[in-house]
Design a protein around this motif. Structure first.
Motif, short mmCIF file in Angstrom:
data_model
loop_
_atom_site.label_atom_id
_atom_site.label_comp_id
_atom_site.label_asym_id
_atom_site.label_seq_id
_atom_site.Cartn_x
_atom_site.Cartn_y
_atom_site.Cartn_z
N HIS A 53 3.58 -0.50 -7.00
CA HIS A 53 2.73 -1.11 -5.93
C HIS A 53 1.27 -1.37 -6.45
O HIS A 53 0.92 -0.70 -7.30
N ARG A 54 0.49 -2.13 -5.78
CA ARG A 54 -0.85 -2.60 -6.26
C ARG A 54 -1.82 -1.51 -5.67
O ARG A 54 -2.85 -1.31 -6.36
N TYR A 55 -1.63 -1.07 -4.40
CA TYR A 55 -2.78 -0.29 -3.71
C TYR A 55 -2.39 1.04 -3.41
O TYR A 55 -1.18 1.24 -2.87
N VAL A 91 0.92 -1.23 0.00
CA VAL A 91 -0.01 0.12 0.18
C VAL A 91 0.82 1.29 0.01
O VAL A 91 1.75 1.55 0.77
N VAL A 92 0.56 2.22 -0.80
CA VAL A 92 1.20 3.65 -0.64
C VAL A 92 0.17 4.39 -0.42
O VAL A 92 -0.74 4.59 -0.90
N PHE A 93 0.93 5.24 0.67
CA PHE A 93 0.24 6.49 1.15
C PHE A 93 0.89 7.47 0.62
O PHE A 93 2.04 8.12 1.13
N ALA A 124 -5.98 10.66 -7.44
CA ALA A 124 -5.98 10.54 -8.82
C ALA A 124 -4.60 10.00 -9.13
O ALA A 124 -4.50 9.36 -10.20
N GLU A 125 -3.62 10.36 -8.25
CA GLU A 125 -2.41 9.69 -8.80
C GLU A 125 -2.43 8.14 -8.83
O GLU A 125 -1.68 7.56 -9.49
N TYR A 126 -2.95 7.58 -7.78
CA TYR A 126 -3.20 6.33 -7.50
C TYR A 126 -3.77 5.54 -8.87
O TYR A 126 -3.24 4.71 -9.54
N VAL A 127 -4.79 6.21 -9.43
CA VAL A 127 -5.60 5.90 -10.69
C VAL A 127 -4.82 6.03 -11.71
O VAL A 127 -4.65 4.93 -12.61
N ALA A 128 -4.05 7.24 -11.80
CA ALA A 128 -3.26 7.40 -12.97
C ALA A 128 -2.07 6.25 -13.01
O ALA A 128 -1.52 5.97 -14.29
N ALA A 129 -1.67 5.76 -12.03
CA ALA A 129 -0.57 4.81 -11.92
C ALA A 129 -0.86 3.29 -12.13
O ALA A 129 -0.23 2.65 -12.08
N GLY A 130 -2.25 3.14 -12.24
CA GLY A 130 -2.77 1.97 -12.40
C GLY A 130 -3.06 0.86 -11.29
O GLY A 130 -2.76 -0.28 -11.17
N MET A 131 -3.34 1.80 -10.14
CA MET A 131 -3.36 1.10 -8.97
C MET A 131 -4.75 0.79 -8.62
O MET A 131 -5.71 1.49 -9.09
N VAL A 132 -5.11 0.28 -7.70
CA VAL A 132 -6.37 -0.01 -6.90
C VAL A 132 -6.32 0.97 -5.70
O VAL A 132 -5.79 0.92 -4.87
N ALA A 133 -7.32 2.30 -5.71
CA ALA A 133 -7.25 3.22 -4.99
C ALA A 133 -8.49 3.05 -3.93
O ALA A 133 -9.61 2.59 -4.26
#
Length: 369
Positions: free
Chosen positions: A277-279, A201-203, A294-303
């Motif tokens: 990372h995935r999340y 998980v990335v915060f 928005a960064e998570y979505v742009a990176a192809g993560m599940v946000a």
């Protein structure tokens, strides 16, 4: 070529609004003579590295900056005090307004003596008139001193908002609905395929109480207690204003070998974490937009994010991506891991070239008028 003043009270908190300011300068600097008017002490070079921009505009710091710096000395519980800073900035700018053809505010609404484009992250004055909003006791005072006590915005101000949720609030307070212009968020380079990403998980967010990184730690603690071997990367810019809170975050990370803290990480490091990372997790309720989401979505993560504010728009209102409580967040993320949920939102929706084009178009329209 027009003379453009970009108004931003302070860039020292290094959040999403500050990224918008740098991108507005970048969008306009090639075609216009741009001056950034701010109380900020941060160097443009440092901000360029943080926000992946290349800004070369003139910077004017009015003498009232000394008062703005005094506000920095207030205890953390008083918050960033943006309304009084904006009142000071408006008064300082009035002395130089005749030097410019147009003003662009990237720090919300202003009563300005010249045509303007005003980008509203969330109304900073008259907040007591917005449904469900908590306004400080001094909101009537700052609103009156700002020149907006009558809730009437300048007729020659073109209004933009970072989300439909913010646009609703502006319309409720001022009776005018802004055009929605989402902030700039570019996909990171070279994102890994899902199967090659780390189960972590990335915060991303300031190490400050409003962003709630300690809640992110508790959420990952809970998901791990359910048997999922997730780790957490806390990626946050730090400010002297929130030094005590940042120390608490650092202590929580040091107590857990699965929590990794990255303070003031360069953009390249942030992009690398997002791409591998995935999340992605956001913990601040009622985000006015939600740059990190928005960064998570742009990176192809599940946000994942709280079920309130502009971040609901980013995630399409999906119940399996939104949560209300820490317990709900634990269950929501654990369910996504159990089912191997994959990202579904378009990655290029918030690309910076689109944002730059919209800003240039609105500035040109005001100048033509």
């Amino acid at each position: 070529m027009a003379r453009v003043a970009v108004l931003h009270n302070t860039l020292d908190f290094r959040g999403g609004a500050d990224a918008v300011c740098l991108h507005v300068c970048e969008a306009l600097q090639a075609a216009h003579d741009v001056t950034l008017v701010t109380f900020s002490r941060s160097s443009i070079a440092d901000l360029d590295r943080l926000f992946d921009t290349e800004v070369y505009v003139a910077v004017h710091r009015p003498r009232e900056a000394v008062v703005s710096r005094a506000l920095d000395a207030l205890p953390e519980q008083f918050g960033p005090q943006l309304p009084p800073r904006s009142v000071l900035l408006r008064r300082a700018f009035a002395r130089r307004a005749d030097d410019f053809d147009i003003a662009v505010s990237t720090a919300n609404e202003f009563a300005l003596p010249l045509p303007s484009v005003q980008y509203v992250h969330f109304p900073q004055f008259n907040r007591r008139h917005a449904a469900g909003e908590t306004a400080g006791r001094l909101d009537p005072v700052w609103s009156r001193l700002s020149g907006l006590g009558d809730r009437t915005l300048p007729a020659d101000a073109r209004l933009l908002a970072n989300s439909a949720w913010t646009a609703d609030a502006v319309e409720t307070i001022y009776g005018r609905r802004p055009t929605v212009c989402h902030p700039p968020v570019d996909p990171p380079p070279d994102p890994r395929p899902w199967a090659e990403r780390e189960a972590g998980v990335v915060f991303v967010g300031r190490l400050a109480p409003d962003k709630r990184p300690l809640r992110a730690v508790r959420i990952v603690d809970g998901v791990r207690a359910r048997g999922h071997d997730l780790h957490l990367h806390l990626v946050g810019s730090s400010s002297a204003r929130y030094a005590d809170y940042a120390r608490r975050v650092a202590s929580a990370a040091a107590d857990r070998d699965y929590v990794h803290l990255h303070r003031d990480a360069p953009r390249s490091r942030i992009d690398r974490l997002l791409a591998t990372h995935r999340y992605g997790l956001n913990c601040k309720p009622a985000e006015h937009f939600g740059m990190a989401v928005a960064e998570y979505v742009a990176a192809g993560m599940v946000a994942f994010a709280p079920d309130s504010g502009g971040q609901r728009e980013i995630l399409g209102g999906r119940a399996d991506r939104l949560f209300d409580t820490t317990t709900d967040a634990v269950a929501t993320i654990a369910a996504a891991v159990d089912t191997d949920a994959r990202p579904t939102r378009p990655r290029d929706r918030y690309a910076s070239d689109r944002f730059h084009a919209v800003i240039r178009r609105h500035v040109a329209a005001v100048l033509d008028e």
